[in-house]
Scaffold this motif. Structure first.
Motif, PDB file in Angstrom:
ATOM      1  N   GLU A   1      -1.402  -5.806  -5.267  1.00  0.00           N
ATOM      2  CA  GLU A   1      -0.665  -4.585  -5.576  1.00  0.00           C
ATOM      3  C   GLU A   1       0.244  -4.205  -4.413  1.00  0.00           C
TER       4      GLU A   1
ATOM      5  N   THR B   1       4.260  -4.051  -4.722  1.00  0.00           N
ATOM      6  CA  THR B   1       4.956  -2.784  -4.491  1.00  0.00           C
ATOM      7  C   THR B   1       6.044  -2.918  -3.435  1.00  0.00           C
ATOM      8  N   HIS B   2       5.760  -3.705  -2.381  1.00  0.00           N
ATOM      9  CA  HIS B   2       6.691  -3.778  -1.250  1.00  0.00           C
ATOM     10  C   HIS B   2       7.393  -5.134  -1.174  1.00  0.00           C
TER      11      HIS B   2
END
Length: 583
Positions: free
Chosen positions: A347, A351-352
């Motif tokens: 995750e 996300t990044h």
């Protein structure tokens, strides 16, 4: 609420359960499940002569036909032919799981990678699996397919299959030899047969058998901590023996060797020690920084928390290098290595992702530095070292090494020649008044003439675990107290005592600016620490005027008085509370 499991994960889990009953290891169980899926896929695509239905996989003859068609399933046949009730039960259990899957999906594509990756990452004995999001991120870093890609370490075959899906022509020449037959199984699930023209498996060699394989791009997740000299890696070394002796562990050796075998880009997944540890890791960093002469080949470093590779609890880092191609600056990204992350790794990477690729800004997690910046920071590749908060120390600031010498913890010992001394450590730090009185804990240390014992006026600082706690040593018996293994003592040089005092240094170390500097110097794969060398060379102390020094020392004395007042008041409160209704 009822959750309906998807067909492939359901079939994969059913196959694993069947093998667990038979007592196989998790690694063998994964191979068993993949073998069933691969065999069924080959049958469905008509690539097993004489076998037209997955029902035939319920018989030994059906599996022999699959083996004759080129799928390496001999271990599966051996398990199923085992002279035991459990072994005989594998045939019907496997066939039932596969028939349900075929009923659901038929000849549509089967993507087994999510189920395989999740199972291997969660297993303790299925080493070498790279998490799905990290694998995809590394492939993103290679950009669009160009020429060929070499994947020299891929025990589970997932990196190769992911690269093939993106259109790469892949070389899978294994530097450690063919460890198992998982890749052909994945190819059969993906393409209906255990081979593809887009994959080259042969190792190019000269007449003496020396491996020559090279490629435009390299995607490498070398094994961690393996001795090169005791493995098949030694035959791949293309440097002279002197250079080979400088990199004796697999992770440092592989980066040096493979960056010389790539012509366009090389992406590595390495343990975090490669980013900051001294010894051969620092030699590697220096080599990479200067390999291109004036041309900076280091492109980016992305630090990751644990969970990227199965079989280890260490964090990892992705390093990207561009052989013979210069980079004006270097992208440094910290996705959670320097501090324990509360997010799931996949995750976090998802996300990044754009930040890690340099396509989005995030000042808290990413920055760009120059090669000179890295050299000034002790050749550290750790992103956290370069993401530190800007601390204004003034134009007259000097490094600690100009003011102090370090008194280190002594060597612990248990033999009969060991001596027993009082130990001062983290539990005694954190207050303002002098420390060293009433010590009880003792340490058995190696006896020697010049034992590093504490003196009045030493400033003790914790540099491991709870970093940044500090205190000034008061009156102690000569040669009776040593600093603990988690701390160092800073002893102001006699020539500098007219410029700074122990009280001034303590006040600065415990200030917001001092703590920010200490935080920026932290490194560590599992336990955060600050190396004494980094502390001496990189921690800056503002040099005060006589008036500033006097004011700071006055503040210190005031804090000590307040601390004593608080202690007295707390004692009074305790006495009042306990003065009535005593037993």
């Amino acid at each position: 609420m009822i959750r309906t499991e998807l067909p492939i994960p359901r079939a994969f889990r059913a196959l694993l359960e069947a093998v667990r009953i038979a007592g196989l290891s998790q690694s063998d169980a994964l191979t068993f499940a993949l073998s069933w899926l691969a065999a069924a896929r080959m049958v469905l695509t008509g690539n097993v002569p004489g076998v037209t239905s997955v029902d035939d996989l319920g018989t030994p003859e059906g599996w022999k036909a699959v083996a004759d068609a080129g799928l390496p399933v001999h271990p599966v046949i051996r398990w199923m032919q085992a002279d035991s009730k459990e072994g005989m039960g594998l045939l019907p259990a496997g066939k039932n799981a596969i028939k349900e899957l075929v009923s659901d999906l038929g000849t549509q594509p089967w993507d087994v990678l999510p189920a395989l990756t999740a199972s291997a990452i969660a297993s303790r004995d299925a080493e070498g699996m790279v998490s799905a999001e990290v694998a995809e991120l590394m492939l993103d870093m290679l950009e669009p397919p160009a020429q060929d890609l070499w994947v020299p370490f891929d025990r589970w075959g997932t990196l190769t299959v992911r690269a093939l899906r993106r259109g790469w022509r892949v070389k899978s020449a294994p530097m450690l030899g063919q460890m198992d037959s998982v890749l052909p199984l994945l190819l059969a699930i993906e393409f209906g047969q255990p081979r593809t023209h887009l994959l080259e498996t042969e190792v190019e060699r000269d007449r003496e058998g020396r491996p020559l394989t090279r490629a435009a791009c390299v995607l490498a997740c070398p094994p961690f901590g393996m001795s090169v000299h005791d493995s098949r890696l030694a035959q791949w070394d293309s440097s002279n023996s002197e250079a080979a002796d400088r990199f004796v562990r697999s992770e440092t050796w592989a980066v040096r060797e493979l960056v010389n075998r790539a012509s366009k880009k090389a992406v590595f997944l390495v343990p975090p020690g490669v980013l900051f540890t001294r010894g051969q890791e620092q030699r590697l960093r220096e080599y990479l920084l200067h390999r291109g002469g004036e041309c900076n080949e280091l492109h980016s470093v992305v630090a990751l928390p644990s969970g990227a590779v199965s079989g280890t609890g260490l964090g990892t880092a992705v390093m990207v290098l561009t052989p013979d191609q210069g980079n004006d600056d270097i992208l440094m990204v910290d996705l959670g290595l320097s501090k324990r992350s509360l997010s799931n790794l996949d995750e976090l990477v998802r996300t990044h992702r754009l930040v890690a690729l340099g396509q989005a800004e995030d000042p808290e997690r990413a920055c760009r530095v120059t090669r000179d910046d890295i050299i000034r920071n002790e050749v550290s590749f750790a992103p956290s070292r370069h993401l530190r908060k800007s601390v204004e120390v003034g134009p007259n600031a000097v490094p600690l090494e100009a003011l102090c010498e370090v008194v280190r913890a002594p060597i612990l010992a248990r033999d009969e020649k060991a001596v027993e001394l009082l130990e001062l450590g983290i539990p005694e730090l954190g207050g303002w008044t002098c420390v060293g009185h009433g010590l009880e804990k003792k340490a058995r240390v190696k006896g020697r003439r010049d034992l590093p014992t504490l003196e009045r006026g030493d400033v003790v600082l914790s540099i491991k675990g709870s970093i940044g706690k500090a205190g000034v040593v008061g009156e102690v018996e000569p040669e009776a107290v040593v600093v603990s293994q988690s701390c160092v003592a800073l002893r102001i040089a006699p020539s500098q005592r007219d410029k700074v005092s122990a009280e001034f240094l303590l006040m600065y170390l415990r200030s917001e600016a001092g703590q920010a500097q200490l935080e920026s110097l932290q490194a560590g794969a599992t336990v955060q620490h600050v190396s004494p060398q980094s502390l001496l060379t990189s921690f800056l102390v503002p040099m005060p005027t006589a008036e500033e020094r006097a004011a700071v020392e006055a503040d210190y004395r005031h804090l000590c008085q307040l601390e004593q007042d608080i202690e007295r008041l707390q004692q009074q409160m305790t006495e009042i509370a306990q003065s009535r209704w005593t037993i």
